[in-house]
Design a protein around this motif. Structure first.
Motif, short mmCIF file in Angstrom:
data_model
loop_
_atom_site.label_atom_id
_atom_site.label_comp_id
_atom_site.label_asym_id
_atom_site.label_seq_id
_atom_site.Cartn_x
_atom_site.Cartn_y
_atom_site.Cartn_z
N UNK A 62 6.87 5.55 -7.06
CA UNK A 62 6.03 6.77 -7.35
C UNK A 62 6.75 8.04 -7.59
N UNK A 63 7.77 8.42 -6.94
CA UNK A 63 8.52 9.64 -7.20
C UNK A 63 9.07 9.76 -8.70
N UNK B 104 0.89 -1.09 0.13
CA UNK B 104 -0.12 0.02 -0.01
C UNK B 104 0.87 1.41 0.18
N UNK B 105 0.53 2.16 -0.89
CA UNK B 105 1.13 3.47 -0.68
C UNK B 105 -0.10 4.49 -0.83
N UNK B 106 -0.01 5.23 0.45
CA UNK B 106 -0.96 6.69 0.31
C UNK B 106 -0.56 7.75 -0.13
N UNK C 132 0.84 1.28 -12.53
CA UNK C 132 0.30 -0.04 -12.45
C UNK C 132 0.82 -0.95 -13.32
N UNK C 133 1.18 -0.65 -14.59
CA UNK C 133 1.45 -1.28 -15.56
C UNK C 133 2.75 -1.97 -15.48
N UNK C 134 3.63 -1.02 -14.61
CA UNK C 134 5.15 -1.22 -14.24
C UNK C 134 5.17 -2.03 -12.86
N UNK C 135 4.13 -1.74 -12.06
CA UNK C 135 4.25 -2.37 -10.73
C UNK C 135 2.74 -2.70 -10.40
N UNK C 136 2.36 -4.01 -10.96
CA UNK C 136 1.03 -4.51 -10.68
C UNK C 136 0.46 -4.88 -9.43
N UNK C 137 1.57 -4.95 -8.51
CA UNK C 137 1.21 -5.38 -6.92
C UNK C 137 0.92 -4.26 -5.94
N UNK C 138 1.25 -3.09 -6.73
CA UNK C 138 0.89 -1.77 -5.85
C UNK C 138 -0.29 -1.56 -5.25
N UNK C 139 -0.72 -1.10 -4.10
CA UNK C 139 -1.98 -0.92 -3.89
C UNK C 139 -1.86 0.66 -3.38
N UNK C 140 -2.35 1.44 -4.34
CA UNK C 140 -2.49 3.13 -4.03
C UNK C 140 -3.91 3.40 -3.52
#
Length: 304
Positions: free
Chosen positions: A280-281, A92-94, A114-122
Motif C-alpha cells: 500500500x505504501x 485484510x488491510x485497514x 487490486x489489479x496488482x494484488x487481487x487477494x487484498x481485502x481493504x
C-alpha cells in the motif's frame, strides 16, 4: 474452556448441521455430536435447538457464536499477518483517511492496487476522527497533518492547498469573478466552517465568508462540495489535488489559496515488515509521483 470444542462448536453453528460441520472438519457426525454435548455439559446450558431441518442456536448459543466468530476473525487476521511478512500480499488491510481525500483521490485509484494484488481485502475507513494506530484501530493512515502519536513510522507524501474552483459551464453562464468583491454576485460553496477540517481550509473559508457573498451552500465534506461545483451551482473551495481528475474545473482567484497542508502516511512500528503495508505504501507513493507529473503538465499547458 476447551479450544478444540469451541472450534467444533463454531463449525457446527456456521454450518447449521452436524454432518456438514463434520465434513469440513474431517470428523464423523458422532464425534462432532459428542464434542457439542461435552461443551454444553461444561457450560451447563443448551447451545442448539435440534429439529428435523437442522440446528438453530439458542440465545446462549448466539452469545457463544458471537465470541467464536470474533476469535476466528482475529486468528485469520493474525495468520495473514504472519504469512504476508514472508510470502505474497494478501489478507485484510485497514486504511483510514479523511472523507475528502479518501473519496476524491484514493478510492478512484484503488483499481490499480487490486489489479496488482487481487487477494487484498481493504477496509477503507473514511472519517475525520484520528484513529489510534498503536491501539490497532487501523493499520495504515493517510492524514492531513503529521501524526503526533509515538511508535509510528511516518512519511510525508505531498502538500496540498485549498483553492477556489468553478466549472467551465458556470463561468460561461455567470462570468468569472476577478476579485473578492465580485463574490456578491456569485454563490460560494464550501465546507461547513464548524465541520472538522484542516485549519488552513477553515481559515480560507472564513476569509471568503467575510466578503459580501450573495448566497452560500455549506457541506460537511469535500465530496459534497465537488458535486455542487461540477453541477454548476457556484464557486467552490476544494483541495488542489482534484484538478487532475476534473480538468473541466477552472481556478478562480489565482492569488488566493490556503496555507500549505502536509499529507502524511503512517503505520505502527510493529508493521514495518508487513508485505501488505509495504504494498500500500509503495502504491500510494507511485500514485503521488504520477499525480505530481500530471499537475506539472497541466501547469505547463496553462502557461503556454
Amino acid at each position: 474452556m476447551d479450544w478444540d470444542k469451541l472450534r467444533i462448536f463454531h463449525a457446527v453453528a456456521d454450518a447449521g448441521s452436524l454432518t456438514h460441520a463434520g465434513d469440513s472438519l474431517h470428523l464423523s457426525q458422532s464425534a462432532v455430536s459428542r464434542q457439542i454435548r461435552g461443551l454444553e455439559e461444561s457450560l451447563n446450558t443448551t447451545l442448539f435447538h435440534r429439529h428435523a431441518r437442522g440446528l438453530i442456536l439458542t440465545e446462549q448459543g448466539e452469545l457463544l457464536f458471537d465470541a467464536t466468530r470474533a476469535m476466528a476473525k482475529r486468528l485469520e487476521t493474525a495468520t495473514a499477518r504472519i504469512r504476508d511478512s514472508e510470502e505474497e500480499v494478501f489478507g485484510e488491510l485497514r486504511v483510514t483517511t479523511a472523507v475528502g481525500f479518501g473519496t476524491l483521490w484514493l478510492a478512484p485509484r484503488l483499481p490499480k492496487l487490486y489489479e496488482k494484488y487481487p487477494d487484498l481485502k481493504i477496509d477503507l475507513m473514511l472519517e475525520e476522527r484520528v484513529l489510534d494506530l498503536p491501539m490497532r484501530e487501523a493499520d495504515v493512515a493517510v492524514r492531513m497533518k503529521e501524526p503526533s502519536q509515538a511508535d509510528l513510522i511516518r512519511k510525508k507524501l505531498m502538500s496540498i492547498r485549498m483553492r477556489c474552483y468553478a466549472s467551465a459551464d458556470y463561468i460561461a453562464r455567470y462570468g468569472k469573478p476577478e476579485s473578492l468583491d465580485d463574490l456578491s454576485t456569485h454563490r460560494l460553496i464550501c465546507q461547513t466552517p464548524a465541520a472538522p477540517q484542516v485549519a488552513a481550509g477553515a481559515s480560507l473559508v472564513n476569509q471568503l465568508m467575510s466578503s459580501d457573498v450573495r448566497s452560500t451552500l455549506t457541506v460537511n465534506n469535500y465530496f459534497g462540495v465537488l458535486q455542487a461545483v461540477i453541477h454548476n451551482l457556484g464557486i467552490g473551495v476544494l483541495p488542489d489535488y482534484i484538478v487532475e481528475d476534473f480538468p473541466t474545473l477552472e481556478r478562480i482567484f489565482p492569488d488566493i489559496e490556503s496555507g500549505e497542508v502536509p499529507v502524511f502516511l503512517a503505520f505502527p512500528e510493529e508493521l514495518r515488515h508487513s508485505k501488505r503495508v509495504a504494498a500500500f505504501r509503495d502504491f500510494v507513493q507511485d500514485e503521488i509521483m504520477a499525480h505530481r507529473r500530471t499537475i506539472r503538465e497541466l501547469r505547463d499547458r496553462d502557461a503556454d
